[in-house]
Design a protein around this motif. Sequence first.
Motif, PDB file in Angstrom:
ATOM      1  N   TRP A 112       0.825  -1.208   0.000  1.00  0.00           N
ATOM      2  CA  TRP A 112       0.000   0.000   0.000  1.00  0.00           C
ATOM      3  C   TRP A 112       0.862   1.262   0.000  1.00  0.00           C
ATOM      4  O   TRP A 112       0.564   2.225  -0.715  1.00  0.00           O
ATOM      5  CB  TRP A 112      -0.942   0.008   1.199  1.00  0.00           C
ATOM      6  CG  TRP A 112      -2.142  -0.863   1.036  1.00  0.00           C
ATOM      7  CD1 TRP A 112      -2.471  -1.978   1.753  1.00  0.00           C
ATOM      8  CD2 TRP A 112      -3.196  -0.695   0.078  1.00  0.00           C
ATOM      9  NE1 TRP A 112      -3.646  -2.514   1.298  1.00  0.00           N
ATOM     10  CE2 TRP A 112      -4.127  -1.751   0.274  1.00  0.00           C
ATOM     11  CE3 TRP A 112      -3.451   0.247  -0.920  1.00  0.00           C
ATOM     12  CZ2 TRP A 112      -5.280  -1.882  -0.490  1.00  0.00           C
ATOM     13  CZ3 TRP A 112      -4.602   0.112  -1.695  1.00  0.00           C
ATOM     14  CH2 TRP A 112      -5.500  -0.934  -1.482  1.00  0.00           C
ATOM     15  N   ARG A 113       1.904   1.260   0.806  1.00  0.00           N
ATOM     16  CA  ARG A 113       2.787   2.434   0.856  1.00  0.00           C
ATOM     17  C   ARG A 113       3.431   2.678  -0.510  1.00  0.00           C
ATOM     18  O   ARG A 113       3.507   3.810  -0.992  1.00  0.00           O
ATOM     19  CB  ARG A 113       3.859   2.255   1.933  1.00  0.00           C
ATOM     20  CG  ARG A 113       4.771   3.482   2.080  1.00  0.00           C
ATOM     21  CD  ARG A 113       5.680   3.368   3.290  1.00  0.00           C
ATOM     22  NE  ARG A 113       6.601   2.246   3.193  1.00  0.00           N
ATOM     23  CZ  ARG A 113       6.502   1.132   3.920  1.00  0.00           C
ATOM     24  NH1 ARG A 113       5.525   0.999   4.795  1.00  0.00           N
ATOM     25  NH2 ARG A 113       7.385   0.160   3.784  1.00  0.00           N
ATOM     26  N   LEU A 126       2.290   1.783  -3.463  1.00  0.00           N
ATOM     27  CA  LEU A 126       1.287   2.258  -4.415  1.00  0.00           C
ATOM     28  C   LEU A 126       1.038   3.752  -4.240  1.00  0.00           C
ATOM     29  O   LEU A 126       0.999   4.510  -5.226  1.00  0.00           O
ATOM     30  CB  LEU A 126      -0.017   1.480  -4.220  1.00  0.00           C
ATOM     31  CG  LEU A 126      -1.161   1.832  -5.179  1.00  0.00           C
ATOM     32  CD1 LEU A 126      -0.803   1.458  -6.612  1.00  0.00           C
ATOM     33  CD2 LEU A 126      -2.455   1.125  -4.755  1.00  0.00           C
ATOM     34  N   GLU A 127       0.888   4.184  -3.005  1.00  0.00           N
ATOM     35  CA  GLU A 127       0.637   5.602  -2.741  1.00  0.00           C
ATOM     36  C   GLU A 127       1.834   6.462  -3.130  1.00  0.00           C
ATOM     37  O   GLU A 127       1.674   7.542  -3.713  1.00  0.00           O
ATOM     38  CB  GLU A 127       0.290   5.795  -1.266  1.00  0.00           C
ATOM     39  CG  GLU A 127      -1.048   5.189  -0.865  1.00  0.00           C
ATOM     40  CD  GLU A 127      -1.347   5.337   0.615  1.00  0.00           C
ATOM     41  OE1 GLU A 127      -2.102   6.261   0.959  1.00  0.00           O
ATOM     42  OE2 GLU A 127      -0.808   4.562   1.414  1.00  0.00           O
ATOM     43  N   GLU A 128       3.035   5.992  -2.834  1.00  0.00           N
ATOM     44  CA  GLU A 128       4.233   6.765  -3.153  1.00  0.00           C
ATOM     45  C   GLU A 128       4.436   6.877  -4.660  1.00  0.00           C
ATOM     46  O   GLU A 128       4.807   7.951  -5.167  1.00  0.00           O
ATOM     47  CB  GLU A 128       5.462   6.131  -2.490  1.00  0.00           C
ATOM     48  CG  GLU A 128       5.491   6.295  -0.975  1.00  0.00           C
ATOM     49  CD  GLU A 128       6.698   5.620  -0.343  1.00  0.00           C
ATOM     50  OE1 GLU A 128       7.351   4.799  -1.034  1.00  0.00           O
ATOM     51  OE2 GLU A 128       6.983   5.913   0.832  1.00  0.00           O
ATOM     52  N   LYS A 129       4.207   5.797  -5.387  1.00  0.00           N
ATOM     53  CA  LYS A 129       4.376   5.843  -6.845  1.00  0.00           C
ATOM     54  C   LYS A 129       3.328   6.747  -7.486  1.00  0.00           C
ATOM     55  O   LYS A 129       3.641   7.517  -8.409  1.00  0.00           O
ATOM     56  CB  LYS A 129       4.326   4.420  -7.417  1.00  0.00           C
ATOM     57  CG  LYS A 129       5.599   3.624  -7.162  1.00  0.00           C
ATOM     58  CD  LYS A 129       5.556   2.237  -7.779  1.00  0.00           C
ATOM     59  CE  LYS A 129       4.738   1.279  -6.953  1.00  0.00           C
ATOM     60  NZ  LYS A 129       4.896  -0.139  -7.425  1.00  0.00           N
ATOM     61  N   TYR A 130       2.106   6.645  -7.007  1.00  0.00           N
ATOM     62  CA  TYR A 130       1.048   7.493  -7.542  1.00  0.00           C
ATOM     63  C   TYR A 130       1.373   8.969  -7.306  1.00  0.00           C
ATOM     64  O   TYR A 130       1.229   9.803  -8.217  1.00  0.00           O
ATOM     65  CB  TYR A 130      -0.286   7.121  -6.892  1.00  0.00           C
ATOM     66  CG  TYR A 130      -1.463   7.937  -7.355  1.00  0.00           C
ATOM     67  CD1 TYR A 130      -1.917   7.846  -8.672  1.00  0.00           C
ATOM     68  CD2 TYR A 130      -2.141   8.771  -6.472  1.00  0.00           C
ATOM     69  CE1 TYR A 130      -3.017   8.590  -9.095  1.00  0.00           C
ATOM     70  CE2 TYR A 130      -3.241   9.517  -6.891  1.00  0.00           C
ATOM     71  CZ  TYR A 130      -3.668   9.433  -8.199  1.00  0.00           C
ATOM     72  OH  TYR A 130      -4.750  10.165  -8.613  1.00  0.00           O
ATOM     73  N   ALA A 131       1.842   9.285  -6.101  1.00  0.00           N
ATOM     74  CA  ALA A 131       2.186  10.672  -5.776  1.00  0.00           C
ATOM     75  C   ALA A 131       3.366  11.156  -6.614  1.00  0.00           C
ATOM     76  O   ALA A 131       3.366  12.290  -7.117  1.00  0.00           O
ATOM     77  CB  ALA A 131       2.517  10.791  -4.285  1.00  0.00           C
ATOM     78  N   VAL A 179      -8.516   1.309  -2.697  1.00  0.00           N
ATOM     79  CA  VAL A 179      -7.702   2.211  -3.522  1.00  0.00           C
ATOM     80  C   VAL A 179      -8.380   3.567  -3.650  1.00  0.00           C
ATOM     81  O   VAL A 179      -7.762   4.623  -3.461  1.00  0.00           O
ATOM     82  CB  VAL A 179      -7.458   1.595  -4.924  1.00  0.00           C
ATOM     83  CG1 VAL A 179      -6.845   2.627  -5.870  1.00  0.00           C
ATOM     84  CG2 VAL A 179      -6.549   0.385  -4.821  1.00  0.00           C
ATOM     85  N   ARG A 180      -9.658   3.551  -3.978  1.00  0.00           N
ATOM     86  CA  ARG A 180     -10.393   4.808  -4.144  1.00  0.00           C
ATOM     87  C   ARG A 180     -10.489   5.570  -2.823  1.00  0.00           C
ATOM     88  O   ARG A 180     -10.463   6.807  -2.800  1.00  0.00           O
ATOM     89  CB  ARG A 180     -11.789   4.531  -4.711  1.00  0.00           C
ATOM     90  CG  ARG A 180     -11.805   3.856  -6.079  1.00  0.00           C
ATOM     91  CD  ARG A 180     -10.921   4.554  -7.082  1.00  0.00           C
ATOM     92  NE  ARG A 180     -11.080   4.027  -8.440  1.00  0.00           N
ATOM     93  CZ  ARG A 180     -10.141   4.058  -9.370  1.00  0.00           C
ATOM     94  NH1 ARG A 180      -8.957   4.591  -9.087  1.00  0.00           N
ATOM     95  NH2 ARG A 180     -10.358   3.581 -10.576  1.00  0.00           N
ATOM     96  N   LYS A 223      -8.306   5.827  -0.650  1.00  0.00           N
ATOM     97  CA  LYS A 223      -7.031   6.493  -0.426  1.00  0.00           C
ATOM     98  C   LYS A 223      -6.831   7.692  -1.353  1.00  0.00           C
ATOM     99  O   LYS A 223      -5.769   8.312  -1.370  1.00  0.00           O
ATOM    100  CB  LYS A 223      -5.881   5.499  -0.601  1.00  0.00           C
ATOM    101  CG  LYS A 223      -5.818   4.429   0.476  1.00  0.00           C
ATOM    102  CD  LYS A 223      -4.678   3.453   0.235  1.00  0.00           C
ATOM    103  CE  LYS A 223      -4.622   2.387   1.337  1.00  0.00           C
ATOM    104  NZ  LYS A 223      -4.275   2.980   2.656  1.00  0.00           N
ATOM    105  N   ILE A 278      -6.800   7.615  -4.655  1.00  0.00           N
ATOM    106  CA  ILE A 278      -6.112   7.246  -5.895  1.00  0.00           C
ATOM    107  C   ILE A 278      -7.170   7.052  -6.974  1.00  0.00           C
ATOM    108  O   ILE A 278      -7.941   6.096  -6.939  1.00  0.00           O
ATOM    109  CB  ILE A 278      -5.284   5.965  -5.705  1.00  0.00           C
ATOM    110  CG1 ILE A 278      -4.219   6.190  -4.633  1.00  0.00           C
ATOM    111  CG2 ILE A 278      -4.644   5.532  -7.016  1.00  0.00           C
ATOM    112  CD1 ILE A 278      -3.427   4.949  -4.268  1.00  0.00           C
TER     113      ILE A 278
END
Length: 297
Positions: free
Chosen positions: A155-156, A158-163, A192-193, A195, A197
């Motif tokens: 999860w971390r 995914l969030e970091e790559k998206y950001a 996912v949503r 969060k 994303i």
Amino acid sequence: MTKSTQTINRAASLDLMKDFSLEMTGKDVPALVQARTLIPAGTRINVTFLGNEDLEMRVAAARSAREMGFVPVPHISARRLKSKQVLQEFLGRLQEFAAVEHVLAVGGDPAHPEGPYNDSLALIRSGLLQEFGVREVGIGGYPEGHPDIPDETLWRALEEKYAALREQGLDTVIFTQFAFDTDPVAEWIEAVRAKGISAPIRVGTPGPAGIKRLLGFARRFGVGANAMIVKKYGFSLTNLVGTAGPDNFVNDLAAVLADHSTGQGPGLRGQVGLHFYTFGGLTETADWARRFMAGQE
């Protein structure tokens, strides 16, 4: 089930199938040639970055997809890159025939990096992708987790790559690991949503293949394959003879998404589509998709 309900469900399945994507390896160029008339023009074709492939094979596969009227999405395996120069050469070769706009950044199988990139986030942060004209970057998602990576780490990441991609002005699309059951997929999309994303999600789906082969890939990637799940997918653990297709999975997932559109289902906001893992059966998967959309399945 009433005729009107069947019509609604059929429409939902067709909507989910719109703009599906396929996966091929560097060795699948002959299969792509064979299947080209079965695949809609403009379809995204992901090109793998495997250890038993070399630069020429990857480039040739991406070039073939482009020349046949498809949209190549070359994979870039961060831990397989031996140097910055190797990455630059790969991106440069793709740029020569306009096959660099869409890529998929993955960590890769090696436990230890063979060069300067420890993971796909390091690859994204290198700045080289946009330098060579990349506009959209695919990243991985794992609805059923990963056999070697804790959920909180996934999860971390995914969030970091998206950001990181948003900061760089690059579009994001999430390709998930394949699954046999819609329940964990739906729950994962909802998370996912939640969060924040909003990137399009392409749900990984096994194409038609031998049952033993499917289960072998499931074990390798840590995908759940218990008796109840595989029964929902359309085959039995006690009878491994024959093949299985994704009909049930596609219809069930479409129904979940359709329920949400009427306010009955989970929070599956945003664009959701399908990505087919062909497991060496590119022509079979393309033919299944054609027949499914024509109502012949």
